[in-house]
Motif scaffolding. Structure first.
Motif, PDB file in Angstrom:
ATOM      1  N   LEU A   1       0.829  -1.200   0.000  1.00 27.92           N
ATOM      2  CA  LEU A   1       0.000   0.000   0.000  1.00 27.92           C
ATOM      3  C   LEU A   1       0.864   1.250   0.000  1.00 27.92           C
ATOM      4  O   LEU A   1       0.557   2.229  -0.661  1.00 27.92           O
ATOM      5  N   VAL A   2       1.973   1.235   0.754  1.00 26.24           N
ATOM      6  CA  VAL A   2       2.868   2.382   0.789  1.00 26.24           C
ATOM      7  C   VAL A   2       3.426   2.654  -0.590  1.00 26.24           C
ATOM      8  O   VAL A   2       3.423   3.779  -1.082  1.00 26.24           O
ATOM      9  N   VAL A   3       3.928   1.608  -1.255  1.00 25.49           N
ATOM     10  CA  VAL A   3       4.530   1.768  -2.571  1.00 25.49           C
ATOM     11  C   VAL A   3       3.494   2.278  -3.558  1.00 25.49           C
ATOM     12  O   VAL A   3       3.749   3.180  -4.357  1.00 25.49           O
ATOM     13  N   SER A   4       2.285   1.717  -3.512  1.00 31.76           N
ATOM     14  CA  SER A   4       1.273   2.093  -4.480  1.00 31.76           C
ATOM     15  C   SER A   4       0.815   3.530  -4.287  1.00 31.76           C
ATOM     16  O   SER A   4       0.571   4.242  -5.245  1.00 31.76           O
ATOM     17  N   THR A   5       0.695   3.976  -3.040  1.00 30.38           N
ATOM     18  CA  THR A   5       0.260   5.345  -2.826  1.00 30.38           C
ATOM     19  C   THR A   5       1.350   6.325  -3.206  1.00 30.38           C
ATOM     20  O   THR A   5       1.070   7.434  -3.656  1.00 30.38           O
ATOM     21  N   HIS A   6       2.600   5.931  -3.059  1.00 26.10           N
ATOM     22  CA  HIS A   6       3.690   6.838  -3.395  1.00 26.10           C
ATOM     23  C   HIS A   6       3.941   6.879  -4.897  1.00 26.10           C
ATOM     24  O   HIS A   6       4.487   7.848  -5.404  1.00 26.10           O
ATOM     25  N   SER A   7       3.509   5.866  -5.623  1.00 32.76           N
ATOM     26  CA  SER A   7       3.891   5.733  -7.020  1.00 32.76           C
ATOM     27  C   SER A   7       3.348   6.858  -7.879  1.00 32.76           C
ATOM     28  O   SER A   7       3.900   7.162  -8.917  1.00 32.76           O
ATOM     29  N   GLU A   8       2.261   7.510  -7.483  1.00 34.48           N
ATOM     30  CA  GLU A   8       1.673   8.556  -8.299  1.00 34.48           C
ATOM     31  C   GLU A   8       0.866   9.488  -7.412  1.00 34.48           C
ATOM     32  O   GLU A   8      -0.196   9.123  -6.937  1.00 34.48           O
ATOM     33  N   LEU A   9       1.359  10.687  -7.157  1.00 25.57           N
ATOM     34  CA  LEU A   9       0.636  11.636  -6.329  1.00 25.57           C
ATOM     35  C   LEU A   9      -0.313  12.488  -7.154  1.00 25.57           C
ATOM     36  O   LEU A   9      -1.235  13.071  -6.641  1.00 25.57           O
ATOM     37  N   ASN A  10      -0.069  12.635  -8.435  1.00 29.04           N
ATOM     38  CA  ASN A  10      -0.947  13.363  -9.322  1.00 29.04           C
ATOM     39  C   ASN A  10      -1.221  12.491 -10.542  1.00 29.04           C
ATOM     40  O   ASN A  10      -0.293  11.927 -11.105  1.00 29.04           O
ATOM     41  N   PRO A  11      -2.455  12.343 -11.005  1.00 30.76           N
ATOM     42  CA  PRO A  11      -3.638  12.998 -10.472  1.00 30.76           C
ATOM     43  C   PRO A  11      -4.127  12.366  -9.172  1.00 30.76           C
ATOM     44  O   PRO A  11      -3.679  11.290  -8.803  1.00 30.76           O
ATOM     45  N   PHE A  12      -5.073  13.049  -8.509  1.00 25.83           N
ATOM     46  CA  PHE A  12      -5.628  12.531  -7.260  1.00 25.83           C
ATOM     47  C   PHE A  12      -6.669  11.457  -7.540  1.00 25.83           C
ATOM     48  O   PHE A  12      -6.831  10.521  -6.795  1.00 25.83           O
ATOM     49  N   LEU A  13      -7.410  11.638  -8.623  1.00 29.37           N
ATOM     50  CA  LEU A  13      -8.407  10.661  -9.042  1.00 29.37           C
ATOM     51  C   LEU A  13      -8.037  10.168 -10.433  1.00 29.37           C
ATOM     52  O   LEU A  13      -7.805  10.970 -11.334  1.00 29.37           O
ATOM     53  N   ILE A  14      -7.972   8.868 -10.594  1.00 30.42           N
ATOM     54  CA  ILE A  14      -7.722   8.284 -11.901  1.00 30.42           C
ATOM     55  C   ILE A  14      -9.040   7.736 -12.436  1.00 30.42           C
ATOM     56  O   ILE A  14      -9.741   7.003 -11.740  1.00 30.42           O
ATOM     57  N   GLY A  15      -9.373   8.099 -13.664  1.00 34.42           N
ATOM     58  CA  GLY A  15     -10.573   7.569 -14.287  1.00 34.42           C
ATOM     59  C   GLY A  15     -11.844   8.294 -13.917  1.00 34.42           C
ATOM     60  O   GLY A  15     -12.945   7.782 -14.150  1.00 34.42           O
ATOM     61  N   GLY A  16     -11.730   9.510 -13.346  1.00 31.40           N
ATOM     62  CA  GLY A  16     -12.907  10.284 -12.991  1.00 31.40           C
ATOM     63  C   GLY A  16     -13.377  11.140 -14.153  1.00 31.40           C
ATOM     64  O   GLY A  16     -12.857  11.066 -15.278  1.00 31.40           O
ATOM     65  N   ALA A  17     -14.365  11.978 -13.881  1.00 35.85           N
ATOM     66  CA  ALA A  17     -14.906  12.893 -14.882  1.00 35.85           C
ATOM     67  C   ALA A  17     -14.957  14.292 -14.278  1.00 35.85           C
ATOM     68  O   ALA A  17     -15.139  14.442 -13.061  1.00 35.85           O
ATOM     69  N   PRO A  18     -14.793  15.335 -15.101  1.00 38.89           N
ATOM     70  CA  PRO A  18     -14.827  16.704 -14.571  1.00 38.89           C
ATOM     71  C   PRO A  18     -16.162  17.025 -13.909  1.00 38.89           C
ATOM     72  O   PRO A  18     -17.224  16.620 -14.387  1.00 38.89           O
ATOM     73  N   ALA A  19     -16.088  17.759 -12.793  1.00 39.22           N
ATOM     74  CA  ALA A  19     -17.289  18.207 -12.088  1.00 39.22           C
ATOM     75  C   ALA A  19     -17.576  19.655 -12.481  1.00 39.22           C
ATOM     76  O   ALA A  19     -16.656  20.461 -12.627  1.00 39.22           O
ATOM     77  N   SER A  20     -18.832  19.984 -12.625  1.00 44.11           N
ATOM     78  CA  SER A  20     -19.209  21.344 -12.997  1.00 44.11           C
ATOM     79  C   SER A  20     -19.219  22.244 -11.768  1.00 44.11           C
ATOM     80  O   SER A  20     -19.385  21.783 -10.637  1.00 44.11           O
ATOM     81  N   LEU A  21     -19.045  23.555 -11.987  1.00 46.06           N
ATOM     82  CA  LEU A  21     -19.048  24.523 -10.906  1.00 46.06           C
ATOM     83  C   LEU A  21     -20.385  24.489 -10.180  1.00 46.06           C
ATOM     84  O   LEU A  21     -21.447  24.572 -10.800  1.00 46.06           O
ATOM     85  N   GLY A  22     -20.352  24.330  -8.850  1.00 44.74           N
ATOM     86  CA  GLY A  22     -21.564  24.291  -8.054  1.00 44.74           C
ATOM     87  C   GLY A  22     -22.138  22.916  -7.840  1.00 44.74           C
ATOM     88  O   GLY A  22     -23.084  22.762  -7.060  1.00 44.74           O
ATOM     89  N   ALA A  23     -21.586  21.900  -8.512  1.00 37.10           N
ATOM     90  CA  ALA A  23     -22.120  20.540  -8.357  1.00 37.10           C
ATOM     91  C   ALA A  23     -21.800  19.968  -6.977  1.00 37.10           C
ATOM     92  O   ALA A  23     -22.578  19.170  -6.435  1.00 37.10           O
TER      93      ALA A  23
END
Length: 299
Positions: free
Chosen positions: A16-38
């Motif tokens: 878990l340590v290695v996997s969390t350190h492997s990529e700090l950006n992006p925070f969400l992989i495979g998400g979709a953009p959220a609209s302002l106010g959502a």
């Protein structure tokens, strides 16, 4: 048997340590953009001096934000000073122009255990007040808290920014996740899952939560249900991984108590590590090693 279980625990936690350190950006992989106010209660929290760390948070009322206990401690598990936090709200992209709100006081749960992640919750009191616009879809607004059990396999949403200390930050992202079976999750984490915790899985293997999502909110039916805590296998999600969150419904009385506190906890060695422990000795030892590696590698 005990030795084998201990070995498995260490191996799993180190993974878990290695996997969390492997990529700090992006925070969400495979998400979709959220609209302002959502997601008007969702905020970003820049942390540190300089502010190179990041956590998510959720607006509770005009001057309080909910986040994870792990977000307010430093690498030595000391409480950070309030001036180490800046709240970013009312935007979908966090950059130098995003509104910045200072923090006045930091309240971490008195039984937060940084080695087992029990009671991983904290409240930040801001300087001044949030101004909630009186329009149909405000850019900022307080969250509604979940007070009911969310059933297994129920689909909820996690929201997070892809903020970067340098370079271009991407817009706020939303990602569907489903509530994972508690028994399976407890087996996966070798007995670490407490009643106050909730496990979620992503719907596809190419989706994931990453470390800077700690403190962010899980929304089920639009209500704040849990706070992202640990098990963030960024970029390594498979059918055998899950993320663990702190259930808000277990802590509503404690949250309400923070709104009326008059003391100002000083930075330093509080809470004492290990006070929240009800996990087994083997799991606690494994979690301690995990904490040592994580504070060394991830911070």
């Amino acid at each position: 048997m005990a030795l084998a279980r201990f070995t498995w625990t260490i191996a799993a936690l180190l993974l878990l340590v290695v996997s969390t350190h492997s990529e700090l950006n992006p925070f969400l992989i495979g998400g979709a953009p959220a609209s302002l106010g959502a997601y008007p209660a969702t905020v970003g929290i820049n942390i540190g001096q300089p502010q190179t760390l990041f956590c998510g948070g959720t607006i509770l009322n005009t001057n309080h934000v909910l986040t994870a206990g792990s977000c307010v401690l430093d690498a030595q598990n000391n409480l950070r000073p309030a001036n180490h936090f800046i709240i970013r709200s009312g935007v979908v992209v966090i950059d130098a122009a995003a509104p910045a709100t200072a923090v006045d006081r930091v309240f971490v749960h008195q039984l937060y255990n940084p080695f087992t992640f029990e009671n991983d919750i904290a409240v930040l009191r801001i300087v001044g007040q949030f101004q909630f616009p009186q329009v149909g879809t405000p850019n900022i607004a307080p969250a509604e808290l979940q007070d009911r059990i969310v059933p297994e396999n129920y689909v909820c949403q996690i929201v997070g920014w892809n903020w970067q200390a340098t370079g271009v930050s991407h817009a706020l992202q939303q990602l569907d996740v489903f509530v994972h079976q508690r028994e399976d999750c407890n087996t996966l984490f070798n007995g670490m899952i407490q009643n106050s915790m909730l496990c979620v899985r992503t719907t596809n293997a190419n989706q994931a939560l990453c470390l800077p999502n700690r403190g962010g909110g899980l929304l089920c039916n639009g209500r704040l249900t849990a706070v992202v805590s640990f098990g963030l296998g960024c970029g390594t999600n498979t059918t055998t991984t899950a993320s663990v969150l702190t259930q808000v419904r277990y802590y509503q009385p404690w949250i309400q108590q923070q709104f009326v506190r008059n003391d100002n906890p000083p930075p330093g060695t509080t809470p004492m590590p290990g006070r929240g422990g009800s996990a087994t000795v083997l799991v606690s030892i494994g979690a301690i090693l995990f904490a040592v590696f994580s504070t060394t590698i991830m911070r």
